[in-house]
Design an enzyme around this catalytic site. Sequence first.
Site, short mmCIF file in Angstrom:
data_model
loop_
_atom_site.label_atom_id
_atom_site.label_comp_id
_atom_site.label_asym_id
_atom_site.label_seq_id
_atom_site.Cartn_x
_atom_site.Cartn_y
_atom_site.Cartn_z
N LYS A 118 0.86 -1.19 0.00
CA LYS A 118 0.00 0.00 0.00
C LYS A 118 0.90 1.24 0.00
O LYS A 118 1.91 1.27 0.72
CB LYS A 118 -0.88 -0.03 1.26
N SER A 154 -9.44 1.68 3.17
CA SER A 154 -8.61 2.41 2.24
C SER A 154 -7.61 1.55 1.46
O SER A 154 -7.08 2.02 0.44
CB SER A 154 -7.85 3.50 2.99
N SER A 214 -9.44 -0.69 7.26
CA SER A 214 -8.93 -0.56 5.89
C SER A 214 -8.30 -1.78 5.27
O SER A 214 -8.06 -1.80 4.06
CB SER A 214 -7.93 0.59 5.82
N1 GLN Z 1 -12.66 3.99 6.63
C1 GLN Z 1 -12.00 4.32 7.85
C2 GLN Z 1 -11.56 5.76 7.83
O1 GLN Z 1 -11.71 6.37 6.84
C3 GLN Z 1 -10.82 3.42 8.10
C4 GLN Z 1 -9.67 3.77 7.28
C5 GLN Z 1 -8.42 3.04 7.65
O2 GLN Z 1 -8.47 2.01 8.35
N2 GLN Z 1 -7.29 3.59 7.23
O3 GLN Z 1 -11.07 6.25 8.78
#
Ligand code: GLN
Length: 466
Positions: free
Chosen positions: A74, A149, A173
């Site tokens: 990532k 994400s 994410s």
């Molecule tokens: N969707 C969640 C957020 O936007 C989790 C994102 C993540 O785990 N980086 O905070």
Amino acid sequence: MDSQIHKIHQQLVNKEFSCTNLVQEKLNLLKQNTHNTVNNLLDNLALNLAAKVDAKIANNEPIGLLEGIPFGIKDVYMVQGTFTTASSNLLKNYKAAYTATAIQKLLDAGAIPIVKENCDSFGHGSSSENTIFGAVKNAINPDLVGGGSSGGSAVNVAKDYTVFSIGGDTGGSVRQPAGYNHVYGLKPTYGRISRYGLMAYASSTDCVGPIAKSVGDILIVLNVMSGKDAKDQTSYVSEAISEESILNSTDIKSVGYFKSFIESEAIDSKIKADFLATIEKIKAKNIEVKELDFFKSNILVSTYYTLAMAETASNLSRLDGSNYGNRIDNKNLKESYAITRSENFSEETKRRIVGGNQVLSQGFSDEIYLKGLALRDAISDNFEKDFKEVDIIVSPVTPNTPPKIGNSLKDPHAMYLSDAYTVGFSLGQLPTLTIPQGTETGLQITAAKNNDELVLKFANFLKDTI
Ligand code: GLN
């Protein structure tokens, strides 16, 4: 146990194909792919490393299990000398000065990084649409989002463009895109893997997490990355989990699930029905199943976003164009900071910075931030109580199936609510794994802190049970 890593390792050793061919084939797939999973290909680095593995095999030297296995990263991890953009305009041209500990451990084991993967910018999002590289398209239906994400990472694994990928999970994410693309994704216990070199989003819940196609591969990659690191004081010493230890699950006697999740009006009726059918299959194996009381999901979501926004506002304050990022000069220093940040951060990231600074500001912090911290303690206490009653908690990964591309951008509040089932386990810092079974978007398996082994055991058991 199913393991692509074991299989490919054996094929390399048997000289069924060369490592160079394997890596080249994956690079070609990534280059041609139309799912927008790639921010940068690491072709030179990967092919150089592959040639070294081939030389060893040609000399009949032994190679390690991960040696020559192509993987994705990532684009929020530092890999020295490579572009590390966080899918943002601000860091579009930034090259990392050092390598993240988790990635270094994989490199030391001989795994070959082939791609920096598309994601929501700075981890802000649940759909991988908040990116300058174009929305990531779902592996199963490209009209739908890839999830986020870590969307690029999950899609790459699902499409076999990488053997495994390393995502990052702050509030879901890794687990949510794994669920949306029908693969495995683990958020280990907080601190089991060093965060050094993972760009900080919300430091108190940020976790390094592997995505793969089998429990066996998750285990291999987890073991390599785990361990205490002097550069991350929240990391801790852990024992490697053996492959044999997860084959027998007789010590799992009771499983719980949260009534509030299943009775919520927001849950899709098919996901609910499939989840309850899964519960029946677990019961049929003579495992006791208990309904547990838990906080309503809107409380979990608001607690998580209060704290995550506060932490990200603080963490991202370093990105002002002085030491990192695209600087836009203006009439004085203050104006330069302002224009650099307002032009280069996305709408979603700015929303979080503004929200986070509000939460932390004088006059509001007692009422909002401290309340969030108190709720987080109450959530952790609830988990502690639950794990005196049950060995494992199962839950759906998401209340709904993946949205169409474009919809989440129109309604950020709905997007935050879609994290209802993942964020609680993050606040509790618990080990939680998504498996591609049980509902259309998978199933989450959670155990008490440091019980990552139990999570993998139960996942292995469910593989043949549901
Ligand atoms: N969707 C969640 C957020 O936007 C989790 C994102 C993540 O785990 N980086 O905070």
